[in-house]
Design an enzyme around this catalytic site. Structure first.
Site, PDB file in Angstrom:
ATOM      1  N   LYS A  10       4.317  15.965   2.682  1.00 27.41           N
ATOM      2  CA  LYS A  10       4.988  15.164   1.661  1.00 27.41           C
ATOM      3  C   LYS A  10       5.497  14.689   0.865  1.00 27.41           C
ATOM      4  O   LYS A  10       4.314  14.364  -0.242  1.00 27.41           O
ATOM      5  CB  LYS A  10       5.437  14.867   2.882  1.00 27.41           C
ATOM      6  CG  LYS A  10       4.643  13.412   3.074  1.00 27.41           C
ATOM      7  CD  LYS A  10       4.668  12.445   2.567  1.00 27.41           C
ATOM      8  CE  LYS A  10       3.232  11.624   2.771  1.00 27.41           C
ATOM      9  NZ  LYS A  10       3.481  10.294   1.481  1.00 27.41           N
ATOM     10  N   ASP A 137       1.667   9.871   9.927  1.00 27.27           N
ATOM     11  CA  ASP A 137       2.157  11.127   9.485  1.00 27.27           C
ATOM     12  C   ASP A 137       2.137  12.548   9.656  1.00 27.27           C
ATOM     13  O   ASP A 137       2.710  13.383   9.228  1.00 27.27           O
ATOM     14  CB  ASP A 137       1.867  11.030   7.791  1.00 27.27           C
ATOM     15  CG  ASP A 137       2.717   9.986   7.094  1.00 27.27           C
ATOM     16  OD1 ASP A 137       3.063   8.829   7.226  1.00 27.27           O
ATOM     17  OD2 ASP A 137       1.726   9.175   5.768  1.00 27.27           O
TER      18      ASP A 137
HETATM   19  O1  C5P Z   1      -1.046   5.501  10.777  1.00 28.43           O
HETATM   20  P1  C5P Z   1      -2.225   6.216   9.599  1.00 28.43           P
HETATM   21  O2  C5P Z   1      -3.979   6.536   9.973  1.00 28.43           O
HETATM   22  O3  C5P Z   1      -2.294   7.021   8.230  1.00 28.43           O
HETATM   23  O4  C5P Z   1      -2.280   4.980   8.501  1.00 28.43           O
HETATM   24  C1  C5P Z   1      -3.812   4.599   8.051  1.00 28.43           C
HETATM   25  C2  C5P Z   1      -3.294   3.508   7.430  1.00 28.43           C
HETATM   26  O5  C5P Z   1      -2.444   2.516   6.471  1.00 28.43           O
HETATM   27  C3  C5P Z   1      -3.085   2.294   8.612  1.00 28.43           C
HETATM   28  O6  C5P Z   1      -5.114   2.113   9.138  1.00 28.43           O
HETATM   29  C4  C5P Z   1      -2.875   0.922   7.959  1.00 28.43           C
HETATM   30  O7  C5P Z   1      -3.909   0.187   7.265  1.00 28.43           O
HETATM   31  C5  C5P Z   1      -1.813   1.509   7.285  1.00 28.43           C
HETATM   32  N1  C5P Z   1      -0.386   2.111   7.553  1.00 28.43           N
HETATM   33  C6  C5P Z   1       0.583   1.190   7.270  1.00 28.43           C
HETATM   34  N2  C5P Z   1       1.833   1.110   8.688  1.00 28.43           N
HETATM   35  C7  C5P Z   1       2.146   2.653   8.666  1.00 28.43           C
HETATM   36  C8  C5P Z   1       1.208   2.974   7.952  1.00 28.43           C
HETATM   37  C9  C5P Z   1       0.377   3.034   7.773  1.00 28.43           C
HETATM   38  O8  C5P Z   1      -0.025  -0.396   7.597  1.00 28.43           O
HETATM   39  N3  C5P Z   1       3.519   2.373   8.972  1.00 28.43           N
END
Ligand code: C5P
Length: 302
Positions: A10, A137
């Protein structure tokens, strides 16, 4: 018998980032567009859960139970009270740690592959709920096309796209950690007196997508990624790649998600190839990949 699922990368054509929430995540207005660069995940019956990986950057992919594909298989097995006795093989083509949701794609791919292999017949809503537990994501990787993600990006609303967009992705020499980029975002904003504005999707952008209007999309892209200043702060050489892509004829360029891949919008497929050649000749990236959007979400191909 084995099952292979193809899953797209993406690019975020808008990533409006709000302030940090009590849980550490950030509220987003995240406009996802799936692009035609794919990983393939194959699930094969095995004595125990194993993960193998091939392709560019495969040596940086963890093969233990921290791998998002392994976690997806475990989550589905746990819900259905079965053993995650499966060998997962990931054929990578999405840049690793590149800001193109490669790990999320592998999670969505593994989930669909295991659901098909095991005959667990999870509903779409159950699959989406597991995806949301695995990462912000991951639901979009399952769904593909174009969507607005709100909350931490996991709550999706499908968007209309009126035509193909042509892209070039410049793969950087190195990766960026998404949490590190969000931490840098927080650091860059900590001295501001006003709270970070509430993120909202742009009507101008949604119209550009619905019309398939590349010029209108290009006009919107500069400044559309709220994480770009943080990514540039951690990876300053990306400014040279952005300049090289524009010099090579891109309509617009931006950092893809949390980076360090940079994305360039081209007028058409032919122009995309010219821009890719210009980027490679500039010596400001490791590789340049051409891909069109939108692309379908996770799909069983075999
Ligand atoms: O959700 P995911 O594991 O992909 O997110 C990885 C990191 O990115 C999270 O631990 C956080 O630090 C950051 N993040 C965030 N806000 C979001 C998505 C991700 O702060 N909306």
């Amino acid at each position: 018998m084995s099952v292979t699922v193809r899953v797209p990368a993406k690019v975020n054509v808008q990533l409006a980032v709000g302030g940090a929430r009590p849980d550490g995540f950030h509220d987003l207005a995240n406009v996802f567009l799936a692009v035609g660069l794919y990983d393939e995940v194959t699930a094969t019956p095995a004595d125990e859960l194993t993960v193998t990986c091939e392709g560019p950057g495969a040596d940086q992919v963890p093969l233990d139970r921290t791998n998002l594909a392994a976690r997806a298989a475990l989550a589905l097995a746990r819900r259905h009270g079965i053993e995650a006795a499966v060998g997962l093989h990931i054929a990578k083509d999405i840049p690793v740690a590149g800001g193109m949701a490669g790990g999320s794609a592998d999670a969505a791919g593994a989930l669909l592959a295991c659901d098909t292999l095991w005959g667990t017949h999870a509903s779409r809503d159950e699959l989406l709920a597991i995806c949301a537990e695995l990462g912000s994501d991951v639901p979009f990787s399952l769904v593909g096309g174009a969507a607005l993600g709100t909350g931490r990006g996991e709550r999706l609303r499908t968007l209309d796209v009126g035509g193909a967009f042509h892209w070039v992705f410049a793969v950087a020499d190195g990766g960026l950690s998404t949490p590190a980029v969000y931490r840098e975002f927080d650091r860059l904003h900590e001295n501001e007196n006003e709270a970070v504005a509430e993120p909202v999707a742009s009507r101008v952008l949604l119209d550009a997508l619905a019309k398939g209007d590349a010029d209108a999309l290009a006009a919107f892209l500069p400044g559309s990624n709220g994480l770009q200043p943080a990514a540039l702060s951690l990876f300053p050489k990306l400014a040279d790649t952005l300049a090289a892509g524009r010099a090579a004829g891109a309509l617009a360029g931006l950092v893809s998600g949390s980076g360090p891949t940079t994305a360039f919008l081209a007028r058409d497929a032919e122009s995309a190839h010219t821009i890719a050649e210009g980027l490679l000749a500039s010596g400001t990236c490791e590789a340049a990949r051409v891909a069109a959007s939108p692309a379908p979400g996770a799909t069983v191909i075999d």
